[in-house]
Write an enzyme that holds these catalytic residues in place. Structure first.
Site, PDB file in Angstrom:
ATOM      1  N   TYR A 293      77.955  28.189  63.004  1.00  0.00           N
ATOM      2  CA  TYR A 293      76.569  27.990  63.608  1.00  0.00           C
ATOM      3  C   TYR A 293      76.731  28.496  65.024  1.00  0.00           C
ATOM      4  O   TYR A 293      75.644  29.080  65.265  1.00  0.00           O
ATOM      5  CB  TYR A 293      76.684  26.335  63.934  1.00  0.00           C
ATOM      6  CG  TYR A 293      75.411  25.924  64.491  1.00  0.00           C
ATOM      7  CD1 TYR A 293      74.213  25.716  63.960  1.00  0.00           C
ATOM      8  CD2 TYR A 293      75.355  25.785  65.949  1.00  0.00           C
ATOM      9  CE1 TYR A 293      72.894  25.447  64.620  1.00  0.00           C
ATOM     10  CE2 TYR A 293      73.962  25.318  66.523  1.00  0.00           C
ATOM     11  CZ  TYR A 293      72.927  25.084  65.916  1.00  0.00           C
ATOM     12  OH  TYR A 293      72.033  24.831  66.805  1.00  0.00           O
TER      13      TYR A 293
ATOM     14  N   TYR B 124      79.321  27.199  56.374  1.00  0.00           N
ATOM     15  CA  TYR B 124      79.837  27.411  57.736  1.00  0.00           C
ATOM     16  C   TYR B 124      80.331  25.839  58.659  1.00  0.00           C
ATOM     17  O   TYR B 124      79.726  24.928  58.164  1.00  0.00           O
ATOM     18  CB  TYR B 124      78.767  28.116  58.572  1.00  0.00           C
ATOM     19  CG  TYR B 124      77.522  27.375  58.686  1.00  0.00           C
ATOM     20  CD1 TYR B 124      77.196  26.616  59.799  1.00  0.00           C
ATOM     21  CD2 TYR B 124      76.262  27.679  57.929  1.00  0.00           C
ATOM     22  CE1 TYR B 124      75.875  25.825  60.042  1.00  0.00           C
ATOM     23  CE2 TYR B 124      75.221  26.890  57.993  1.00  0.00           C
ATOM     24  CZ  TYR B 124      74.997  26.166  59.069  1.00  0.00           C
ATOM     25  OH  TYR B 124      73.917  25.380  59.216  1.00  0.00           O
ATOM     26  N   CYS B 125      80.832  26.290  59.709  1.00  0.00           N
ATOM     27  CA  CYS B 125      80.995  24.994  60.440  1.00  0.00           C
ATOM     28  C   CYS B 125      80.484  25.308  61.755  1.00  0.00           C
ATOM     29  O   CYS B 125      79.567  26.203  61.921  1.00  0.00           O
ATOM     30  CB  CYS B 125      82.369  24.516  60.614  1.00  0.00           C
ATOM     31  SG  CYS B 125      83.555  25.537  60.961  1.00  0.00           S
ATOM     32  N   PHE B 126      81.106  24.792  62.790  1.00  0.00           N
ATOM     33  CA  PHE B 126      80.451  24.932  64.276  1.00  0.00           C
ATOM     34  C   PHE B 126      80.706  26.516  64.725  1.00  0.00           C
ATOM     35  O   PHE B 126      79.882  27.203  65.150  1.00  0.00           O
ATOM     36  CB  PHE B 126      80.747  24.025  65.300  1.00  0.00           C
ATOM     37  CG  PHE B 126      80.256  24.115  66.575  1.00  0.00           C
ATOM     38  CD1 PHE B 126      78.923  24.034  66.858  1.00  0.00           C
ATOM     39  CD2 PHE B 126      80.781  24.390  67.636  1.00  0.00           C
ATOM     40  CE1 PHE B 126      78.049  24.454  68.025  1.00  0.00           C
ATOM     41  CE2 PHE B 126      80.484  24.781  69.081  1.00  0.00           C
ATOM     42  CZ  PHE B 126      78.962  24.449  69.172  1.00  0.00           C
TER      43      PHE B 126
END
Length: 370
Positions: free
Chosen positions: A124, A95-97
């Site tokens: 996130y 995952y990223c932000f």
């Protein structure tokens, strides 16, 4: 067959799913989730350059710069680390932000390297929102029971024998008192809150008929603050008090704050450096109680502490019990009595370690809602 992307946050957290965080290291440091590894697409410096470019020239130019910064050997090294994680954690996710560009690029580069690996949609930000909502819901819906007692009553050890408990001090990596610092430091506030929410989620899922049992804590456990909703509910919760003799409390404090603390420092830093850090830890903690003790009493107990450190270094730790006893009598016990005087209306039971443990293990939600 490749696994699909997911937004099933509940299952991710309940199953302790390994996750690859592709945000920059600084973002990870500010707050992360349990069972998560930082494997960023970009370094902090690279991300800052791309961000500046985005503000000045727009998304297309920012993406172009990002590909220039992360190319060649740098790209190859990062993809290799992602591949190693994916191979070691075949049931994991990345995952990223926000579940957007960074995780999509990571996913694409992995695919080009022969590995189809799923990402978490929403990233996130969505998982963090889910955990905030979970914490609020569980704390407001489930009855809480707070376990109190004078310093040295072995409350933390008691809660380890109560399956319905949530270990706030363990999550904060701190023993809770002025002398509670532990080697390795504490998690970031957001990381503490995330881990707490996951524990409450597990409590809701697997212990639905049990109240949430917690140790009595002040606003701060070291530098980690209790979330406001939890703090407010704990202030209204049923209170259970553990009682123990003064001698046993001195002994427990000696084992916990001297022998166990020294072992932790020496396991981290080695024998000599560990002892030096342990002694410095005690001195710093003692300095923090000067205002409440007053100058005369503080100097007297500090002299006992210094003598104990010297004797301990010579191989005799037993003398620590002397300053511990004085500190319990003159600092911790008066503070506890004052705090308890403000909570007496909530008292459900008081008793020995065994009596309180057995009482807590017999409790159900219906007992407290009835």
């Amino acid at each position: 067959m490749s696994r699909p992307d997911t937004a099933d946050f509940r299952t991710l957290f309940l199953s302790d799913t390994p996750m690859m965080d592709t945000r920059a290291p600084l973002e990870f440091k500010k707050g992360a989730f349990p069972h998560t590894v930082s494997l960023p697409l970009m370094t902090d410096q690279e991300r800052a350059k791309v961000g500046t470019c985005y503000k000045k020239k727009g998304q297309d130019e920012a993406i172009k710069l990002g590909h220039q910064l992360v190319s060649g050997d740098i790209k190859e090294q990062r993809v290799q680390r992602w591949l190693e994680f994916a191979q070691a954690n075949p049931e994991g996710y990345l995952y990223c932000f926000r579940g957007g560009l960074r995780s999509q690029i990571t996913q694409q580069w992995l695919k080009e390297a022969g590995c189809e690996y799923p990402r978490i949609t929403g990233g996130y930000k969505a998982m963090r929102r889910f955990l905030i909502d979970t914490l609020e819901r569980v704390v407001l819906e489930k009855p809480l029971v707070v376990v109190a007692g004078q310093t040295g009553c072995a409350k933390t050890e008691l809660l380890k024998q109560v399956p319905a408990s949530v270990d706030l001090e363990g999550l904060a990596h701190h023993r809770g008192s002025t002398f509670g610092k532990r080697p390795g430091g504490q998690p970031a506030q957001i990381g503490f809150e995330n881990a707490l929410a996951v524990d409450l989620l597990r409590h809701e899922e697997f212990k639905a008929d049990m109240p949430v049992i917690l140790e009595d804590e002040s606003l701060l456990i070291g530098r980690c603050a209790l979330p406001e909703t939890l703090r407010n509910q704990m202030a209204k919760a049923s209170l259970v008090i553990v009682e123990a003799s003064f001698e046993s409390r001195v002994e427990h404090s000696y084992n916990n704050y001297i022998l166990n603390k020294l072992t932790e420092w020496q396991q981290t830093l080695g024998t000599d450096e560990g002892f030096a850090a342990f002694a410095d830890d005690l001195r710093q903690s003692m300095s923090k109680v000067e205002r409440r003790l007053g100058g005369v009493r503080h100097r007297a107990i500090t002299e006992l502490l210094e003598r104990a450190i010297h004797q301990h270094e010579q191989g005799n730790p037993e003398i620590h019990r002397e300053w511990i006893g004085h500190l319990l009598e003159q600092y911790y016990d008066p503070m506890y009595q004052y705090q308890l005087s403000r909570k007496k209306g909530r008292l459900a039971i008081r008793g020995s370690f065994d009596e309180v443990r057995d009482y807590l293990n017999s409790l159900s939600v219906s007992d407290l809602k009835g």
